[in-house]
Design a protein around this motif. Structure first.
Motif, PDB file in Angstrom:
ATOM      1  N   LEU A  79       0.919  -1.146  -0.003  1.00 32.77           N
ATOM      2  CA  LEU A  79       0.092   0.030  -0.069  1.00 32.77           C
ATOM      3  C   LEU A  79       0.727   1.159  -0.048  1.00 32.77           C
ATOM      4  CD1 LEU A  79      -2.775   1.654   0.283  1.00 32.77           C
ATOM      5  CD2 LEU A  79      -2.579   1.205   2.618  1.00 32.77           C
ATOM      6  N   PHE A  80       1.919   1.242   0.886  1.00 28.21           N
ATOM      7  CA  PHE A  80       2.726   2.422   0.792  1.00 28.21           C
ATOM      8  C   PHE A  80       3.397   2.504  -0.542  1.00 28.21           C
ATOM      9  CE2 PHE A  80       7.065   4.017   0.795  1.00 28.21           C
ATOM     10  CZ  PHE A  80       7.007   5.447   1.382  1.00 28.21           C
ATOM     11  N   SER A  81       3.758   1.789  -1.163  1.00 21.44           N
ATOM     12  CA  SER A  81       4.591   1.810  -2.399  1.00 21.44           C
ATOM     13  C   SER A  81       3.585   2.405  -3.508  1.00 21.44           C
ATOM     14  CB  SER A  81       5.088   0.256  -3.154  1.00 21.44           C
ATOM     15  OG  SER A  81       6.228  -0.191  -2.266  1.00 21.44           O
ATOM     16  N   ILE A  82       2.329   2.029  -3.361  1.00 24.17           N
ATOM     17  CA  ILE A  82       1.257   2.465  -4.411  1.00 24.17           C
ATOM     18  C   ILE A  82       0.974   3.931  -4.240  1.00 24.17           C
ATOM     19  CG2 ILE A  82      -0.947   2.399  -5.086  1.00 24.17           C
ATOM     20  CD1 ILE A  82      -1.023  -0.785  -4.422  1.00 24.17           C
ATOM     21  N   LEU A  83       0.951   4.293  -2.788  1.00 26.73           N
ATOM     22  CA  LEU A  83       0.478   5.651  -2.539  1.00 26.73           C
ATOM     23  C   LEU A  83       1.964   6.509  -2.629  1.00 26.73           C
ATOM     24  CD1 LEU A  83      -1.174   5.008   0.641  1.00 26.73           C
ATOM     25  CD2 LEU A  83      -2.536   5.822  -1.607  1.00 26.73           C
ATOM     26  N   PHE A  84       3.180   5.846  -2.529  1.00 25.06           N
ATOM     27  CA  PHE A  84       4.240   6.768  -2.717  1.00 25.06           C
ATOM     28  C   PHE A  84       4.353   7.174  -4.029  1.00 25.06           C
ATOM     29  CE2 PHE A  84       8.834   6.627  -3.698  1.00 25.06           C
ATOM     30  CZ  PHE A  84       9.480   7.661  -2.921  1.00 25.06           C
ATOM     31  N   TYR A  85       4.444   6.332  -5.145  1.00 18.07           N
ATOM     32  CA  TYR A  85       4.528   6.636  -6.393  1.00 18.07           C
ATOM     33  C   TYR A  85       3.427   7.323  -7.066  1.00 18.07           C
ATOM     34  CZ  TYR A  85       8.497   3.550  -6.500  1.00 18.07           C
ATOM     35  OH  TYR A  85       9.786   3.251  -6.299  1.00 18.07           O
ATOM     36  N   GLY A  86       2.156   7.196  -6.382  1.00 18.84           N
ATOM     37  CA  GLY A  86       0.844   8.077  -6.839  1.00 18.84           C
ATOM     38  C   GLY A  86       0.865   9.478  -6.426  1.00 18.84           C
ATOM     39  N   ASN A  87       1.705   9.532  -4.937  1.00 15.54           N
ATOM     40  CA  ASN A  87       1.950  10.878  -4.546  1.00 15.54           C
ATOM     41  C   ASN A  87       2.766  11.804  -5.376  1.00 15.54           C
ATOM     42  OD1 ASN A  87       1.607  13.039  -2.527  1.00 15.54           O
ATOM     43  ND2 ASN A  87       3.656  12.042  -1.934  1.00 15.54           N
ATOM     44  N   LEU A  88       4.123  10.893  -5.725  1.00 16.73           N
ATOM     45  CA  LEU A  88       5.080  11.638  -6.537  1.00 16.73           C
ATOM     46  C   LEU A  88       4.309  12.105  -7.972  1.00 16.73           C
ATOM     47  CD1 LEU A  88       7.877  12.286  -7.368  1.00 16.73           C
ATOM     48  CD2 LEU A  88       8.277   9.962  -8.000  1.00 16.73           C
ATOM     49  N   THR A  89       3.700  11.285  -8.634  1.00 15.74           N
ATOM     50  CA  THR A  89       3.061  11.376  -9.910  1.00 15.74           C
ATOM     51  C   THR A  89       2.122  12.838  -9.803  1.00 15.74           C
ATOM     52  OG1 THR A  89       3.223   9.345 -10.486  1.00 15.74           O
ATOM     53  CG2 THR A  89       1.621  10.789 -11.777  1.00 15.74           C
ATOM     54  N   LEU A  90       1.353  12.830  -8.559  1.00 16.15           N
ATOM     55  CA  LEU A  90       0.467  13.963  -8.426  1.00 16.15           C
ATOM     56  C   LEU A  90       1.269  15.310  -8.133  1.00 16.15           C
ATOM     57  CD1 LEU A  90      -2.334  12.580  -6.201  1.00 16.15           C
ATOM     58  CD2 LEU A  90      -2.590  13.014  -8.501  1.00 16.15           C
ATOM     59  N   TRP A  91       2.261  15.348  -7.380  1.00 18.54           N
ATOM     60  CA  TRP A  91       3.207  16.281  -7.093  1.00 18.54           C
ATOM     61  C   TRP A  91       3.913  16.712  -8.387  1.00 18.54           C
ATOM     62  CZ3 TRP A  91       4.396  19.462  -2.981  1.00 18.54           C
ATOM     63  CH2 TRP A  91       3.631  19.170  -1.530  1.00 18.54           C
ATOM     64  N   LEU A  92       4.202  15.933  -8.952  1.00 21.34           N
ATOM     65  CA  LEU A  92       4.941  16.334 -10.364  1.00 21.34           C
ATOM     66  C   LEU A  92       3.933  16.853 -11.391  1.00 21.34           C
ATOM     67  CD1 LEU A  92       7.029  13.344 -11.117  1.00 21.34           C
ATOM     68  CD2 LEU A  92       8.111  15.339 -10.332  1.00 21.34           C
ATOM     69  N   LEU A  93       2.892  16.553 -11.404  1.00 17.68           N
ATOM     70  CA  LEU A  93       1.964  16.925 -12.494  1.00 17.68           C
ATOM     71  C   LEU A  93       1.179  18.283 -12.027  1.00 17.68           C
ATOM     72  CD1 LEU A  93      -0.210  13.709 -13.475  1.00 17.68           C
ATOM     73  CD2 LEU A  93       1.518  14.838 -14.887  1.00 17.68           C
ATOM     74  N   ALA A  94       1.248  18.326 -10.758  1.00 13.49           N
ATOM     75  CA  ALA A  94       0.418  19.674 -10.071  1.00 13.49           C
ATOM     76  C   ALA A  94       1.591  20.629 -10.252  1.00 13.49           C
ATOM     77  CB  ALA A  94       0.099  19.511  -8.795  1.00 13.49           C
ATOM     78  N   CYS A  95       2.784  20.482 -10.061  1.00 12.52           N
ATOM     79  CA  CYS A  95       3.741  21.575  -9.906  1.00 12.52           C
ATOM     80  C   CYS A  95       4.370  21.800 -11.319  1.00 12.52           C
ATOM     81  CB  CYS A  95       4.705  20.962  -8.978  1.00 12.52           C
ATOM     82  SG  CYS A  95       4.139  21.171  -7.090  1.00 12.52           S
ATOM     83  N   LEU A  96       3.766  21.241 -12.494  1.00 13.82           N
ATOM     84  CA  LEU A  96       4.585  21.427 -13.907  1.00 13.82           C
ATOM     85  C   LEU A  96       4.599  22.732 -13.937  1.00 13.82           C
ATOM     86  CD1 LEU A  96       2.969  18.919 -16.325  1.00 13.82           C
ATOM     87  CD2 LEU A  96       5.809  19.325 -15.896  1.00 13.82           C
ATOM     88  N   PRO A  97       3.726  23.801 -13.661  1.00 18.92           N
ATOM     89  CA  PRO A  97       3.681  25.220 -14.157  1.00 18.92           C
ATOM     90  C   PRO A  97       5.142  25.848 -13.364  1.00 18.92           C
ATOM     91  CG  PRO A  97       1.619  24.831 -13.517  1.00 18.92           C
ATOM     92  CD  PRO A  97       2.124  23.492 -13.414  1.00 18.92           C
ATOM     93  N   LEU A  98       5.363  25.253 -12.180  1.00 18.56           N
ATOM     94  CA  LEU A  98       6.430  25.817 -11.649  1.00 18.56           C
ATOM     95  C   LEU A  98       7.869  25.793 -12.299  1.00 18.56           C
ATOM     96  CD1 LEU A  98       5.573  24.859  -7.802  1.00 18.56           C
ATOM     97  CD2 LEU A  98       5.251  26.852  -9.079  1.00 18.56           C
ATOM     98  N   LEU A  99       7.919  25.040 -12.984  1.00 20.33           N
ATOM     99  CA  LEU A  99       9.095  24.653 -13.679  1.00 20.33           C
ATOM    100  C   LEU A  99       9.559  26.359 -14.348  1.00 20.33           C
ATOM    101  CD1 LEU A  99       8.864  21.190 -15.715  1.00 20.33           C
ATOM    102  CD2 LEU A  99      10.547  22.027 -13.691  1.00 20.33           C
ATOM    103  N   GLY A 145       7.566  20.103   0.930  1.00 21.27           N
ATOM    104  CA  GLY A 145       6.489  19.718   1.046  1.00 21.27           C
ATOM    105  C   GLY A 145       6.323  18.273   0.561  1.00 21.27           C
ATOM    106  N   TRP A 146       6.828  17.886  -0.512  1.00 24.29           N
ATOM    107  CA  TRP A 146       6.956  16.632  -0.927  1.00 24.29           C
ATOM    108  C   TRP A 146       7.422  15.561  -0.045  1.00 24.29           C
ATOM    109  CZ3 TRP A 146      11.041  13.936  -3.045  1.00 24.29           C
ATOM    110  CH2 TRP A 146      10.928  12.656  -3.474  1.00 24.29           C
ATOM    111  N   ALA A 147       8.710  15.996   0.440  1.00 26.90           N
ATOM    112  CA  ALA A 147       9.311  15.177   1.238  1.00 26.90           C
ATOM    113  C   ALA A 147       8.583  14.829   2.710  1.00 26.90           C
ATOM    114  CB  ALA A 147      10.575  15.548   1.568  1.00 26.90           C
ATOM    115  N   ARG A 148       8.029  15.814   3.158  1.00 25.22           N
ATOM    116  CA  ARG A 148       7.028  15.747   4.558  1.00 25.22           C
ATOM    117  C   ARG A 148       5.808  14.706   4.039  1.00 25.22           C
ATOM    118  NH1 ARG A 148       8.018  21.927   5.528  1.00 25.22           N
ATOM    119  NH2 ARG A 148       9.771  21.787   7.129  1.00 25.22           N
ATOM    120  N   SER A 149       5.262  14.803   2.831  1.00 26.57           N
ATOM    121  CA  SER A 149       4.140  14.052   2.470  1.00 26.57           C
ATOM    122  C   SER A 149       4.629  12.510   2.686  1.00 26.57           C
ATOM    123  CB  SER A 149       3.593  14.607   1.250  1.00 26.57           C
ATOM    124  OG  SER A 149       4.437  13.986  -0.111  1.00 26.57           O
ATOM    125  N   ASN A 150       5.931  12.091   2.074  1.00 28.73           N
ATOM    126  CA  ASN A 150       6.400  10.916   2.046  1.00 28.73           C
ATOM    127  C   ASN A 150       6.369  10.564   3.492  1.00 28.73           C
ATOM    128  OD1 ASN A 150       6.635  10.837  -0.545  1.00 28.73           O
ATOM    129  ND2 ASN A 150       8.417  11.551  -0.663  1.00 28.73           N
TER     130      ASN A 150
END
Length: 247
Positions: free
Chosen positions: A8-28, A41-46
């Motif tokens: 469950l953690f692995s699924i949530l970990f990679y899902g969480n990473l994907t959401l952060w990457l997509l949501a933060c794309l404009p910040l590039l 923020g991403w690290a703390r969520s992990n």
């Protein structure tokens, strides 16, 4: 139950990473300095996922030993855990990492944009020179440059294997070096799917001053980090005066 929680953690970990990457794309498109709070923020969520799903907590010791401003950080490397967890205690961390990570879609874009230092381990001396040049720029800008002196993850209790790169970088930067010991490999083992409940302990040791001869600094770093790491693996406690924080 351990397998189910780890899955469950692995699924949530990679899902969480994907959401952060997509949501933060404009910040590039924004200046890199604005990406550090996002990375924390991403690290703390992990860490929250680990605590909630697995029962893995973290205790930080010696936080008062972190100097202000730019410096070199030499950290023990036992698992993937410290590659994100250390972001939560340093203001502007820059990791020295293998070049292959920069080439990853999305994730690599953010690593490159924030200014992580990639190293082509097959390039020899030229790679060291490039690493030192980039690190000098980052330290002058007030960043904390984090390097894993052994270059790769080592299992808890494995014989240490410190490389010359950390001494080369220390000598080039002319800055203090902060040793960091930890026992993360007991709970997030390398080459293992399982994540163990318990408390990861990270011990931030007093910094080595600038100016130690290059031949001596590796031996001193190894002595300090390995001595403290062995204490952590054995469940030893620090002196009562050490700063501590649990998360």
């Amino acid at each position: 139950m351990l397998f189910v929680r780890s899955l469950l953690f692995s699924i949530l970990f990679y899902g969480n990473l994907t959401l952060w990457l997509l949501a933060c794309l404009p910040l590039l498109a924004v200046p890199p300095r604005y990406l550090f709070p996002v990375a924390r923020g991403w690290a703390r969520s992990n860490l929250w996922l680990l605590r909630t799903v697995v029962g893995m907590r973290v205790e930080w010791r010696g936080l008062g030993n972190i100097p202000k401003g730019g410096l070199l950080v030499a950290a023990k490397h036992q698992s993937a855990w410290e590659t994100f967890a250390l972001m939560t205690v340093f203001e502007r961390p820059i990791f020295v990492l293998k070049q292959e990570l920069i080439r990853l879609p999305l994730f690599g874009w953010f690593l490159q944009r924030i200014g992580m230092i990639p190293v082509d381990r097959s390039a020899g001396a030229s790679a060291l020179a490039g690493m030192a040049r980039m690190a000098r720029e980052k330290v002058q800008e007030g960043h904390q440059v984090i390097i894993f002196p052994e270059g790769t993850r080592r299992a808890p209790g494995a014989p240490p294997d410190y490389k010359t790169g950390v001494a080369f970088l220390y000598d080039s930067l002319k800055t203090p070096c902060l040793p960091v010991a930890l026992n993360s490999g007991l709970f997030w083992p390398r080459q293992s799917f399982l994540r163990q409940p318990g408390t990861v302990v990270v011990s931030i040791l007093p910094p080595l001053p600038a100016g130690i001869p290059r031949r001596q600094v590796i031996a001193e770093l190894e002595r300090r980090i390995e001595t403290e790491t062995n204490r952590l693996l054995e469940g030893a406690r620090p002196p009562d005066g050490d700063a501590r924080r649990k998360a």
